[in-house]
Enzyme design. Structure first.
Site, PDB file in Angstrom:
ATOM      1  N   ASP A 152      -7.479  -3.305  11.150  1.00  0.00           N
ATOM      2  CA  ASP A 152      -8.420  -4.406  10.974  1.00  0.00           C
ATOM      3  C   ASP A 152      -8.303  -5.006   9.579  1.00  0.00           C
ATOM      4  O   ASP A 152      -8.444  -6.222   9.394  1.00  0.00           O
ATOM      5  CB  ASP A 152      -9.854  -3.943  11.248  1.00  0.00           C
ATOM      6  CG  ASP A 152     -10.255  -2.738  10.408  1.00  0.00           C
ATOM      7  OD1 ASP A 152      -9.363  -1.987   9.958  1.00  0.00           O
ATOM      8  OD2 ASP A 152     -11.465  -2.545  10.212  1.00  0.00           O
ATOM      9  N   TYR A 181       0.851  -1.195   0.000  1.00  0.00           N
ATOM     10  CA  TYR A 181       0.000   0.000   0.000  1.00  0.00           C
ATOM     11  C   TYR A 181       0.887   1.246   0.000  1.00  0.00           C
ATOM     12  O   TYR A 181       1.899   1.310   0.702  1.00  0.00           O
ATOM     13  CB  TYR A 181      -0.855  -0.027   1.264  1.00  0.00           C
ATOM     14  CG  TYR A 181      -2.170   0.706   1.219  1.00  0.00           C
ATOM     15  CD1 TYR A 181      -3.129   0.404   0.261  1.00  0.00           C
ATOM     16  CD2 TYR A 181      -2.481   1.666   2.177  1.00  0.00           C
ATOM     17  CE1 TYR A 181      -4.355   1.051   0.257  1.00  0.00           C
ATOM     18  CE2 TYR A 181      -3.705   2.320   2.180  1.00  0.00           C
ATOM     19  CZ  TYR A 181      -4.645   2.003   1.212  1.00  0.00           C
ATOM     20  OH  TYR A 181      -5.852   2.656   1.218  1.00  0.00           O
TER      21      TYR A 181
END
Length: 244
Positions: free
Chosen positions: A97, A88
């Site tokens: 999460d 990312y």
């Protein structure tokens, strides 16, 4: 050896006790005071704990977690991860999460291209390839948010209960039009992501988790796994990896 995972979301917190890789007990509680945590600790001999939170916790709750009588890890973008590498562009903004969910999915199906769909307050779509590389994902409003947005963003549309009432293919009044539009829109959205990714990754496996449940068409079900413990499994794997 028992480990505790604490998954704090936007609406509630999920506390799960594991013995090795198997969940023994799950407790849902408020996401700020973690009211059920003390009782859970009296029932189980916990050796280590990991916490993932998507909200800012009150100072009192932070102190309670800091005083736990065993090693406690707070999942962050800097935490060492097993099984996956994060590609990312802005890992510091990636929800913990979501990180835990992809770790949980890869722990169950290593060596596969995987799409993780986590349906909660928001719906997240996260993709990890067969080499364990997390390439990214998308976020969209969950069921309640869609209904609340249509109510608050207009002058006449009512606030509809998302869970009570029919969801016909075509709404026959305003209430069913809103509920069906939100619920069926989410289902078609999910199926669209699956079709698009499966065209590029034919062996794509799909994991569906989170507080909401949506039925997918049979064409999408062939490699779809529902796992309510997926985030907790990932947290448990990360905790095990770091305590070793």
């Amino acid at each position: 050896m028992k480990r505790l995972t604490i998954d704090i979301g936007n609406s509630r917190a999920k506390l799960t006790v594991f013995h090795r890789d198997e969940p023994l007990e799950e407790t849902l509680t408020d996401n700020r005071a973690l009211a059920s945590l003390p009782e859970l600790l009296t029932k189980h001999d916990i050796s280590a704990c990991i916490t993932s939170s998507v909200i800012e916790l009150p100072e009192e709750t932070e102190r309670m977690l800091e005083r736990l009588p065993f090693p406690s890890l707070r999942l962050s973008p800097e935490t060492r991860l097993p099984l996956v590498s994060i590609l990312y562009r802005t890992p510091e903004t990636l929800g913990t999460d979501r990180i835990a969910a992809v770790v949980g999915a890869v722990s169950r199906l290593p060596g596969r291209d995987i799409l993780v769909i986590d349906a909660g307050t928001c719906i997240t779509y996260d993709f990890v390839d067969q080499r364990g590389q997390y390439l990214g994902g998308n976020i969209s409003p969950g069921l309640r948010l869609r209904l609340e947005a249509m109510h608050s963003g207009t002058s006449r549309l009512p606030l509809v209960n998302p869970y009570e009432g029919e969801t016909p293919a075509l709404g026959y009044d305003t209430e069913t039009a809103l509920r069906s539009g939100a619920a069926r829109g989410i289902r078609h959205e999910m199926e669209g992501y699956i079709r698009e990714l499966r065209a590029k990754y034919p062996s794509l496996a799909v994991f569906l988790t989170g507080g909401e449940r949506f039925d997918l068409h049979s064409s999408a079900k062939s490699a779809t796994f529902a796992d309510r413990y997926l985030v907790a499994r990932g947290l448990n794997k990360i905790l095990e990896y770091n305590t070793k």
